[in-house]
Structure formats: structure tokens, C-alpha cells
Design a protein around this motif. Structure first.
Motif, mmCIF file in Angstrom:
data_model
loop_
_atom_site.group_PDB
_atom_site.id
_atom_site.type_symbol
_atom_site.label_atom_id
_atom_site.label_comp_id
_atom_site.label_asym_id
_atom_site.label_seq_id
_atom_site.Cartn_x
_atom_site.Cartn_y
_atom_site.Cartn_z
ATOM 1 N N ARG A 329 0.865 -1.175 0.000
ATOM 2 C CA ARG A 329 0.000 0.000 0.000
ATOM 3 C C ARG A 329 0.905 1.229 0.000
ATOM 4 O O ARG A 329 1.788 1.365 0.846
ATOM 5 C CB ARG A 329 -0.903 0.037 1.241
ATOM 6 C CG ARG A 329 -1.817 1.276 1.248
ATOM 7 C CD ARG A 329 -2.784 1.325 2.417
ATOM 8 N NE ARG A 329 -2.144 1.527 3.685
ATOM 9 C CZ ARG A 329 -2.103 0.634 4.667
ATOM 10 N NH1 ARG A 329 -2.651 -0.556 4.501
ATOM 11 N NH2 ARG A 329 -1.511 0.893 5.800
ATOM 12 N N GLU A 331 1.229 5.014 0.723
ATOM 13 C CA GLU A 331 0.561 6.083 1.467
ATOM 14 C C GLU A 331 1.261 7.384 1.136
ATOM 15 O O GLU A 331 2.486 7.466 1.156
ATOM 16 C CB GLU A 331 0.645 5.825 2.980
ATOM 17 C CG GLU A 331 -0.145 4.606 3.420
ATOM 18 C CD GLU A 331 -0.102 4.397 4.931
ATOM 19 O OE1 GLU A 331 0.652 5.123 5.615
ATOM 20 O OE2 GLU A 331 -0.819 3.512 5.420
ATOM 21 N N ARG A 338 5.135 6.635 1.659
ATOM 22 C CA ARG A 338 5.485 5.535 2.550
ATOM 23 C C ARG A 338 4.873 4.275 1.972
ATOM 24 O O ARG A 338 3.753 4.301 1.461
ATOM 25 C CB ARG A 338 4.908 5.849 3.929
ATOM 26 C CG ARG A 338 5.043 4.783 4.972
ATOM 27 C CD ARG A 338 4.541 5.305 6.317
ATOM 28 N NE ARG A 338 4.543 4.261 7.316
ATOM 29 C CZ ARG A 338 3.461 3.609 7.744
ATOM 30 N NH1 ARG A 338 2.281 3.926 7.271
ATOM 31 N NH2 ARG A 338 3.558 2.667 8.638
ATOM 32 N N VAL A 340 3.730 0.367 2.726
ATOM 33 C CA VAL A 340 3.441 -0.632 3.753
ATOM 34 C C VAL A 340 3.288 -1.965 3.034
ATOM 35 O O VAL A 340 2.478 -2.079 2.113
ATOM 36 C CB VAL A 340 2.131 -0.279 4.488
ATOM 37 C CG1 VAL A 340 1.831 -1.298 5.572
ATOM 38 C CG2 VAL A 340 2.216 1.128 5.096
ATOM 39 N N SER A 341 4.084 -2.949 3.442
ATOM 40 C CA SER A 341 4.020 -4.214 2.707
ATOM 41 C C SER A 341 3.384 -5.320 3.549
ATOM 42 O O SER A 341 3.535 -5.361 4.769
ATOM 43 C CB SER A 341 5.410 -4.633 2.234
ATOM 44 O OG SER A 341 6.090 -5.316 3.233
ATOM 45 N N TYR A 342 2.655 -6.181 2.873
ATOM 46 C CA TYR A 342 1.958 -7.302 3.517
ATOM 47 C C TYR A 342 2.412 -8.603 2.868
ATOM 48 O O TYR A 342 2.334 -8.737 1.640
ATOM 49 C CB TYR A 342 0.448 -7.205 3.296
ATOM 50 C CG TYR A 342 -0.267 -6.072 3.989
ATOM 51 C CD1 TYR A 342 -0.156 -4.759 3.545
ATOM 52 C CD2 TYR A 342 -1.104 -6.319 5.077
ATOM 53 C CE1 TYR A 342 -0.840 -3.726 4.168
ATOM 54 C CE2 TYR A 342 -1.790 -5.287 5.703
ATOM 55 C CZ TYR A 342 -1.652 -3.999 5.251
ATOM 56 O OH TYR A 342 -2.331 -2.982 5.864
ATOM 57 N N GLU A 345 0.372 -14.063 4.956
ATOM 58 C CA GLU A 345 -0.185 -14.354 6.282
ATOM 59 C C GLU A 345 -0.774 -13.081 6.912
ATOM 60 O O GLU A 345 -1.876 -13.096 7.472
ATOM 61 C CB GLU A 345 0.915 -14.939 7.182
ATOM 62 C CG GLU A 345 0.381 -15.394 8.526
ATOM 63 C CD GLU A 345 1.480 -15.881 9.474
ATOM 64 O OE1 GLU A 345 2.669 -15.777 9.111
ATOM 65 O OE2 GLU A 345 1.140 -16.325 10.576
ATOM 66 N N ILE A 346 -0.045 -11.988 6.792
ATOM 67 C CA ILE A 346 -0.508 -10.734 7.398
ATOM 68 C C ILE A 346 -1.685 -10.163 6.606
ATOM 69 O O ILE A 346 -2.622 -9.608 7.180
ATOM 70 C CB ILE A 346 0.656 -9.724 7.511
ATOM 71 C CG1 ILE A 346 1.742 -10.296 8.434
ATOM 72 C CG2 ILE A 346 0.178 -8.382 8.039
ATOM 73 C CD1 ILE A 346 3.027 -9.502 8.466
ATOM 74 N N ALA A 349 -4.659 -12.079 7.745
ATOM 75 C CA ALA A 349 -5.061 -11.647 9.096
ATOM 76 C C ALA A 349 -5.810 -10.316 9.010
ATOM 77 O O ALA A 349 -6.806 -10.100 9.708
ATOM 78 C CB ALA A 349 -3.831 -11.522 9.989
ATOM 79 N N SER A 350 -5.347 -9.424 8.149
ATOM 80 C CA SER A 350 -5.999 -8.115 7.999
ATOM 81 C C SER A 350 -7.388 -8.263 7.406
ATOM 82 O O SER A 350 -8.352 -7.658 7.881
ATOM 83 C CB SER A 350 -5.162 -7.214 7.077
ATOM 84 O OG SER A 350 -3.886 -7.030 7.610
ATOM 85 N N ASP A 352 -9.235 -10.909 7.439
ATOM 86 C CA ASP A 352 -10.054 -11.631 8.411
ATOM 87 C C ASP A 352 -10.646 -10.675 9.453
ATOM 88 O O ASP A 352 -11.780 -10.839 9.897
ATOM 89 C CB ASP A 352 -9.182 -12.695 9.099
ATOM 90 C CG ASP A 352 -9.943 -13.464 10.156
ATOM 91 O OD1 ASP A 352 -10.938 -14.107 9.794
ATOM 92 O OD2 ASP A 352 -9.569 -13.402 11.350
ATOM 93 N N SER A 353 -9.875 -9.660 9.818
ATOM 94 C CA SER A 353 -10.355 -8.683 10.813
ATOM 95 C C SER A 353 -11.193 -7.581 10.172
ATOM 96 O O SER A 353 -11.729 -6.738 10.880
ATOM 97 C CB SER A 353 -9.164 -8.035 11.523
ATOM 98 O OG SER A 353 -8.507 -8.976 12.319
ATOM 99 N N GLY A 354 -11.239 -7.557 8.850
ATOM 100 C CA GLY A 354 -11.967 -6.485 8.165
ATOM 101 C C GLY A 354 -11.208 -5.174 8.199
ATOM 102 O O GLY A 354 -11.813 -4.105 8.071
ATOM 103 N N TRP A 355 -9.876 -5.256 8.373
ATOM 104 C CA TRP A 355 -9.080 -4.028 8.430
ATOM 105 C C TRP A 355 -8.707 -3.584 7.019
ATOM 106 O O TRP A 355 -8.351 -4.400 6.165
ATOM 107 C CB TRP A 355 -7.811 -4.250 9.259
ATOM 108 C CG TRP A 355 -8.120 -4.445 10.716
ATOM 109 C CD1 TRP A 355 -9.278 -4.135 11.350
ATOM 110 C CD2 TRP A 355 -7.259 -5.023 11.706
ATOM 111 N NE1 TRP A 355 -9.197 -4.469 12.678
ATOM 112 C CE2 TRP A 355 -7.977 -5.003 12.930
ATOM 113 C CE3 TRP A 355 -5.964 -5.535 11.692
ATOM 114 C CZ2 TRP A 355 -7.429 -5.486 14.118
ATOM 115 C CZ3 TRP A 355 -5.419 -6.013 12.876
ATOM 116 C CH2 TRP A 355 -6.144 -5.978 14.072
ATOM 117 N N GLU A 356 -8.773 -2.313 6.805
ATOM 118 C CA GLU A 356 -8.518 -1.753 5.473
ATOM 119 C C GLU A 356 -7.052 -1.959 5.090
ATOM 120 O O GLU A 356 -6.147 -1.604 5.848
ATOM 121 C CB GLU A 356 -8.852 -0.260 5.490
ATOM 122 C CG GLU A 356 -8.783 0.418 4.140
ATOM 123 C CD GLU A 356 -9.726 -0.228 3.140
ATOM 124 O OE1 GLU A 356 -9.239 -1.062 2.353
ATOM 125 O OE2 GLU A 356 -10.925 0.094 3.147
#
Lengths: 358, 212
Positions: A329, A331, A338, A340-342, A345-346, A349-350, A352-356
Motif C-alpha cells: 500500500r 501512502e 510511505r 506498507v508491505s503485507y 499471512e498478514i 489476518a488483515s 479476516d479482521s476487516g481491516w482496510e
């Protein structure tokens, strides 16, 4: 395969560094954060001695005109006094590529008639004519393998002249890395040629198999003498692929690009475009499988959460935990960028939590 | 989407971090508990997020620090149960943070001097073992209902197959003795059944002072 990219002074990006690229990379982020610019930089670095590419990426943005505004749009804040520098690190084989892009200037000259001269009032403030930018100079240097020093830079040039566009290309350098750029507006451009290659390699069945997941009645694909790919869906006549719907067309163009770019890279902007969200997992399945088989590195950009979820769930099924995908992502906060790398697994997890994540 | 506490108000998670102080906890029940505690402590600019149980910390904590909005976070408080080993729980969280290039605190129940400042509180605080339920029960040690609770637990412990986690059973029994049904410690906190002024919460309150 690219591992790292650094961008300085290109389009809206003052400075941006991305590390740890994998085989399949999905770029997300808000509008105007530099997703497309990142893809363009990789494209330029992959064909660093091809002076047509800067104009090509402008055309992909539907800015195909060549006038005095054409050249400055590549430079951050249109400031042609600060050069563009793109650098990329690759492995297998190890290589570092640096592409510096500078303005090509020409002295402004006036050719005036006697009447013109009379009409010009230079007054006391006249300081002379400024040089005019008429193109780009591309300086490419690279270090291969264990070499410490870069080879002599290769300079190429694109300039607008009174008679058209001139390209100065190197005589003794041939680029080995292949790169294909596809965006939402890319239509059949090279489709006929690419499909022909696939037919010759007897790999048409592979594409048919993928497309059957969207159109179960598809029996076969074939290339017409007119360069159009035709579909056999069991009717009396073949139907052009173009009329089969955006999803089929998009899927074929992406798969053909991957097969065509063997051992190279494919850049796909707005990858979700034209595809129903249920078809996006089919697309990712095909991308993961063909990228692996043809040793192609993929960089795709999207705004779509469905596409991002399909990316992750498809990899969960067929990725075999090889850790060969990343989501990035971008930003942007003013001039600061900036990344942000995923890893998978992460990302899971994101989601699954419904995190943007976008 | 799960529930999140934003500035002392429970709501559905929008998926982005909105406040500059974040408390990461082990489950929805903890979100409810800390939501009540933050309101009690009058801390209005913190949000509480569920990062799952201890088995999910490894992936959900890294996911949390990648959330949109995390770059503006100034303090991250991580609350975890000690379970059977407080030191192991603390080290486990520290290792996850280090893997994310974040600077963990040197000691539990304290914050690092980094940006963001990161604190790790191991429940129930000052104990090698235990969990949120232990801490909640300590706050109501003098409550008249505890006599009923102890009698119930004494009875239940004599069964052939007694409750495996005594603190959870005891907390449930205490809540069952309250006027209105509260089926978890978090809901109990929302209903004001735990004594949030108790001295037993001194460690936790002192840990959270930095968030004021």
C-alpha cells in the motif's frame, strides 16, 4: 526478477523506495498516490534503452499529444531542473539498473521578417531567449553479477523536431529483459501476434481451460486472418472474442501477456477492470499458475477490495506457502511517500479482521 | 467486522485507525472491558482493538501496525494474558514487535521511549500467571456476592469433571449473582459490576497513565 525499486523525481513522486518484491506483487493505495507511476517506472527500467517508452506511457494515460507540455510531465512538479532517477535491483541474475532522465534542450531561435522585427519591442527588460525543452535524454547504467563497477552509460534520446519525433537508439546494446504494460484501456494491440505465438507453442488449450470457467460453452479459440481471436462456443459460426464480454477479453489479454513475457515482467494497471468479482479469483489462479510456469514477475495495481480478497484467497489455495506474493500500500502525505508491505499471512489476518489494506 | 472502542464509544470497526493512541487486546470481551475502563479514566483519545487470542497475535499484531492510519499513532499499548507464564507472554510479544522493526519496551507494564511509544501489559499484572478474569475478581474481593461465588466454586470443584479454568468459572459465577445478566467480564465492566476504583487496578491504571 526485481527485488527493489527506488524512484526519485518522477511524475508526482519526489522519493519512493520499495523493497522485497516477490513474483506476484499487488499495489494498492488511494487515488493519486503513485500506483501507476510505480508501474511506469518499472516499465521504463525494463526497457531503459528504448526512447519510445516515455511517450508510450503518456499514451497509456491517454496523453498522446507531443507538444511543449509533453516533456515536463515526467518531472516532479514539472521541475525540469531536477533530474529523474530510477534504480532497480534484480536477482537471478543479479543486476542493478539505473536510469537517469534529463531534459533535452535546444536553443530558441527566432526567424523574423523585417516587419516582425519592427513589431518587437524588447524594451529595457529584455534578457534574451530561454532554451526550450524539446525531448528527453535517457542515461542508462547497469552493474551485472559480481561486477563492482557499472558499464559505460548508454545514452538514448527522444526529441521533437520540426518534422516529427526522432529517436536515438544505441547500436550495440540489446535488452534481454521483456516487459509488457497493460492498462484498463489497453485493447487488442498485440493480441493477434501474441495469440499466434501461443498457437505455435500449442498452448491454446491452456487459455481455453481458464476461459471455460467464465464461459462453459467455449470449445476452442482460433486466430483469424484479420488478426482477431475467434471463439467457438458451439454455434454455426465463430464469434470474435471482442464481443464475448469485457471479462473474457481482459482475461485473455492478461494471460497472453504473461505467456509472451517469458522470463520478464508484466505490469497491469487497474487489474480488476472489466471483471466481475466472482471472476477475479479465476484471473488470479491463472496469473499465479502462468507466472510460475513462465517465470514472469507480475506487478498489478488495483483499487478494488474484491480483487484484493481474490488475490489472497486464490493464493491460499494454490500458493503452496512459497511466500512469493506481496501486497504494497502506497501512502502519500504531501511530498512524503510511505510503503506498507503485507505478506500473505498478514494480508489474510488483515482481511479476516476487516481491516482496510487499500 | 468486529467491535472497536473509539474514544470510549463502542462501534462497528470501520477498518482504519482513527485515534493516535491504540490499545491492542486479546478478544472482544477485552474490548468491552477496556472501553469501560477508558471511560472511567476519562481517556477520550484512545481506541481499543481486538488482535485475537495469543495464537493470532503473531499475524494480527503485524496486521494492526500496517493498518491505514497507524503512521499517526503515538502510543500503542498491548495487553496480553500471562496465562501460565508472564515472562514467556512478554517475550513473545517483544519478539513479534522486533520482527516488525518496532522498539519494544525493556520491561513489562512499561512503555518504550520510541515513536510510537509501545507498552506491554501482562494480565493480571504483577503475577506470573493469570488473566483478565483474575484481575476483575480481585477488584470485587470484598463484595458480598463473593461468599456465594466461593461456595459455588467449592461445590463445583468437587465434581468429577470440575471447571478447567477456575478464574473464568468464578467470574461467571460472580456475574451470575449480579442483578442483570452479564455473560462476560467485558459486559460486566460495561454494567459497572467490577470495581474500577479498586487498588487492585493500580498497576494497570499506572500503565495507562501515559495515555492520558
Amino acid at each position: 526478477m526485481y527485488k527493489k525499486l527506488t524512484i526519485d523525481g518522477f511524475r508526482g513522486i519526489k522519493h519512493l523506495g520499495v523493497e522485497d518484491f516477490r513474483q506476484v506483487n499487488l499495489i494498492v493505495g488511494e487515488n493519486n498516490c503513485g500506483k501507476t507511476a510505480l508501474l511506469e517506472c518499472l516499465f521504463l527500467l525494463t526497457g531503459p534503452t528504448n526512447p519510445q517508452l516515455p511517450l508510450k506511457i503518456n499514451t497509456l494515460r491517454e496523453f498522446g499529444v507531443v507538444d511543449e507540455n509533453t516533456w515536463s510531465v515526467f518531472f516532479n512538479k514539472l521541475d525540469i531542473n531536477s533530474d529523474i532517477k530510477l534504480s532497480g535491483e534484480l536477482d537471478k541474475p543479479k543486476e542493478e539498473r539505473i536510469l537517469a532522465i534529463k531534459p533535452s534542450m535546444k536553443s530558441a531561435t527566432l526567424s523574423m521578417t523585417t516587419t516582425d522585427k519592427k513589431s518587437i519591442d524588447v524594451g529595457g527588460s529584455y534578457t534574451g531567449l530561454s532554451p526550450v525543452m524539446n525531448g528527453l535524454i535517457l542515461d542508462y547504467s547497469f552493474v551485472k553479477g559480481r561486477d563492482k563497477r557499472s558499464k559505460k552509460p548508454i545514452t538514448t534520446k527522444v526529441t521533437a523536431t520540426d518534422t516529427g519525433i526522432e529517436f536515438e537508439t544505441p547500436k550495440d546494446y540489446e535488452e534481454a529483459l521483456r516487459g509488457v504494460f497493460i492498462n484498463a484501456k489497453t485493447v487488442s494491440g498485440d493480441m493477434g501476434r501474441r495469440f499466434n505465438e501461443i498457437q505455435i507453442r500449442k498452448q491454446t488449450d491452456r487459455i481455453v481451460k481458464v476461459l471455460r470457467q467464465i464461459e462453459p460453452s467455449l470449445v476452442d479459440l482460433s486466430l483469424g486472418a484479420d488478426g482477431i481471436v475467434y471463439c467457438d462456443i458451439g454455434l454455426d459460426r465463430l464469434l470474435p472474442l471482442n464481443v464475448m464480454g469485457d471479462g473474457m477479453f481482459r482475461l485473455v489479454s492478461i494471460i497472453l501477456a504473461i505467456l509472451d513475457a517469458q522470463d520478464g515482467i508484466v505490469l497491469i494497471d487497474e487489474i480488476e477492470n472489466g471483471l466481475h468479482h466472482l471472476s477475479q479469483e479465476i484471473l488470479w489462479d491463472a496469473i499465479f499458475e502462468s507466472a510460475k510456469e513462465f517465470n514472469v514477475q507480475i506487478f498489478a495495481a488495483t483499487h478494488s477490495i474484491e480483487c484484493t480478497k481474490a488475490f489472497s484467497s486464490s493464493y491460499s489455495r494454490i500458493g503452496k506457502n512459497n511466500d512469493d506474493i506481496r501486497l504494497y500500500r502506497i501512502e502519500r502525505n504531501g511530498d512524503d511517500f510511505r510503503v506498507v508491505s503485507y505478506d500473505h499471512e498478514i494480508l489474510e489476518a488483515s482481511l479476516d479482521s476487516g481491516w482496510e489494506v487499500r | 467486522m468486529g467491535m472497536v472502542s473509539i474514544g470510549g464509544k463502542l462501534e462497528r470497526d470501520s477498518g482504519s485507525i482513527r485515534l493516535c493512541k491504540v490499545i491492542a487486546v486479546e478478544g472482544t470481551d477485552e474490548v468491552y472491558f477496556f472501553d469501560a475502563l477508558l471511560r472511567h479514566l476519562k481517556i477520550a483519545d484512545a481506541e481499543v482493538r481486538d488482535v485475537g487470542g495469543k495464537d493470532q497475535f503473531k499475524s494480527k499484531l503485524p496486521a494492526l501496525v500496517r493498518m491505514s492510519g497507524f503512521s499517526d499513532v503515538r502510543f500503542l499499548a498491548i495487553i496480553r494474558d500471562a496465562d501460565s507464564d508472564a515472562d514467556a507472554a512478554f517475550d513473545s510479544v517483544r519478539n513479534i514487535l522486533r520482527d516488525q522493526q518496532l522498539d519494544p519496551p525493556g520491561q513489562m507494564n512499561q512503555f518504550s521511549n520510541s515513536n510510537p511509544g509501545i507498552g506491554i501489559f501482562i494480565m493480571p499484572g504483577n503475577s506470573d500467571t493469570g488473566m483478565l478474569e483474575d484481575l476483575c475478581l480481585k477488584t470485587v474481593g470484598e463484595h458480598p456476592a463473593m461468599e456465594c461465588v466461593n461456595a459455588f466454586i467449592d461445590c463445583a470443584s468437587g465434581l468429577n469433571d470440575p471447571p478447567k479454568i477456575a478464574a473464568k468459572a468464578k467470574a461467571q459465577a460472580f456475574l451470575a449473582a449480579m442483578p442483570k445478566i452479564a455473560n462476560s467480564v467485558g459486559v460486566g465492566a460495561q454494567k459497572g459490576y467490577w470495581n474500577l476504583d479498586s487498588d487492585e487496578l493500580d498497576n494497570l491504571r499506572s500503565f495507562m497513565d501515559i495515555l492520558r
